[in-house]
Design a protein around this motif. Sequence first.
Motif, short mmCIF file in Angstrom:
data_model
loop_
_atom_site.label_atom_id
_atom_site.label_comp_id
_atom_site.label_asym_id
_atom_site.label_seq_id
_atom_site.Cartn_x
_atom_site.Cartn_y
_atom_site.Cartn_z
N ILE A 1 0.84 -1.20 0.00
CA ILE A 1 0.00 0.00 0.00
C ILE A 1 0.87 1.26 0.00
O ILE A 1 0.62 2.23 -0.75
CB ILE A 1 -0.94 -0.01 1.22
N GLU A 2 1.91 1.27 0.82
CA GLU A 2 2.80 2.44 0.89
C GLU A 2 3.47 2.69 -0.46
O GLU A 2 3.60 3.84 -0.90
CB GLU A 2 3.85 2.22 1.97
N LYS A 3 3.89 1.63 -1.12
CA LYS A 3 4.55 1.79 -2.41
C LYS A 3 3.57 2.28 -3.47
O LYS A 3 3.91 3.12 -4.33
CB LYS A 3 5.18 0.47 -2.83
N ALA A 4 2.33 1.77 -3.42
CA ALA A 4 1.32 2.20 -4.39
C ALA A 4 0.99 3.67 -4.20
O ALA A 4 0.80 4.42 -5.17
CB ALA A 4 0.07 1.33 -4.25
N VAL A 5 0.90 4.15 -2.94
CA VAL A 5 0.61 5.55 -2.68
C VAL A 5 1.76 6.43 -3.15
O VAL A 5 1.57 7.49 -3.74
CB VAL A 5 0.34 5.76 -1.17
N ALA A 6 3.01 5.96 -2.91
CA ALA A 6 4.17 6.75 -3.32
C ALA A 6 4.26 6.85 -4.83
O ALA A 6 4.67 7.89 -5.38
CB ALA A 6 5.45 6.13 -2.75
N ASP A 7 3.88 5.81 -5.52
CA ASP A 7 3.97 5.80 -6.98
C ASP A 7 2.72 6.36 -7.62
O ASP A 7 2.67 6.51 -8.85
CB ASP A 7 4.19 4.37 -7.50
N GLY A 8 1.69 6.64 -6.83
CA GLY A 8 0.45 7.16 -7.38
C GLY A 8 -0.35 6.12 -8.11
O GLY A 8 -1.19 6.46 -8.94
N ARG A 9 -0.12 4.89 -7.78
CA ARG A 9 -0.86 3.81 -8.43
C ARG A 9 -2.09 3.44 -7.61
O ARG A 9 -2.28 3.85 -6.48
CB ARG A 9 0.03 2.58 -8.62
N GLU A 10 -2.91 2.60 -8.22
CA GLU A 10 -4.12 2.14 -7.57
C GLU A 10 -3.73 1.18 -6.41
O GLU A 10 -2.82 0.37 -6.53
CB GLU A 10 -5.01 1.42 -8.57
N LEU A 11 -4.45 1.30 -5.33
CA LEU A 11 -4.16 0.45 -4.19
C LEU A 11 -4.47 -1.01 -4.52
O LEU A 11 -5.40 -1.31 -5.26
CB LEU A 11 -5.00 0.89 -2.98
#
Length: 466
Positions: free
Chosen positions: A353-363
């Motif tokens: 989840i943290e990586k998806a938020v940092a990359d602006g991707r879908e959770l």
Amino acid sequence: QALVNFNTTTVHGVTIATVLLSADGFIPGLATVTKDALDLSSSDVFILAVCYEATRGAKGGGGKKGKQNGQSTDKLQKAQRKTVKAIAGRDPELSSSVPQLLPGVEVGSASNMINSESWKGGELAFTRQRLAATFAFYDTDRSGYLEKDEILQALKSANFVITDENFNSLIASIDTDGDGKIDFEEFVNFYTSMEERKKWESIRAEMEGRLPGTPSTMTIIGRVKAGVNVRNVNLNRLFQQFNGGGHPKAASATAKLEDESEAEKVLQGLVDELIETSLDQQLRVGDFMQSPVLSAKPTMTEKQIEDLFIRYDVRALPVVDDNNEVIGLVSYKEVSAAKMRLINKQEKRLRQIEKAVADGRELPENRPLESAVKGWMKQKVELADASMTMAEVEQLLLETDVGCVPVVAEGTKQLVGMVTRTDLLRQHRYYSSLHYHNKGFSDSIAARKPIIELRKRLKKFDIENE
């Protein structure tokens, strides 16, 4: 003393050892001997029996049997004298023509030789001299050999009926050199072989008229080790049939026997009765298991199983299906391992989840991380029938190295209870702090809950030793 019989029997985990001795008289200190033998052996029940003649004292040497033996010897000697006299007193005309078959046996002095000189060379010499006289008596042609017609005539004179085939077989067995006639050495060899087959004791018994057995006294002493497996053994009640007594774990009795040969049968009867009245009443698992017992369903998750463990303060739970049949077992080990895997999954989900938020991707998809207990429970589980004895369950726990075993109805997998090491310790009463007031010698989970809560509250007041 002589050892007559030693036997061990194991029934329902209880070993019974019996020892039967034959002695000249009563042996003092048998109770101590029995106790020492029990302590040194692996037996749970030890029964020692000693047989001795009823009229003989502790030092022996006299009594009825000695008198009977003297009478038997007199009868035997009289029978031997009659035999010698009959052989020596045959027709004088025949005696005058008897050939000299043995050195020192003169033709006209056979009677004097047998009566007065017969034992000078020992029993063997006497036997040969007696056989020489018999041989000469039937050697009617004085040829120094026994021909077939002479042997047949001797058999007929003794009213002995024999077929031709059997007669020829008899001659063949005696005539070792095959010359068709019997010499003196062949006659002696045949007599010796027949004596070996019949045994002198059987002939002696016939001369004595087969005297009846000697009355004997049988002293029986029993001891039982302490243990829950033998809690129903009562030697006092067992020995009362012989007017014996004592207490349940140590007793003695004295039995009067018509003959010493009855002793083994009496001893075996005591063992059989002990098994039927005491050991078949062994404590069964169904008598002390925990029932009803808490169980888990195969669809429960790690969190649900952990909640059950904490709420009811248990360390293992059987897993049952919809038919209440045991399909597995889950213990604190499996719960700890499953909980660790769940934590790892949760941490991995957080990183995703943290990586998806940092990359602006879908959770990532929010799928449940818990898994059903049927996927990580212990599937190969040893089960105990409710009809098993305590000794059998103890052995099962030792062999499987587990702390608990689900109990099922006999012949099925239907869960009826649970037995743990603590339940076995309660039966042995190893610890005074365990509760013994109910039928199963254990408290129900509901009854233990207030104590558990109280211990948790008092734990903060514990003083740690420095």
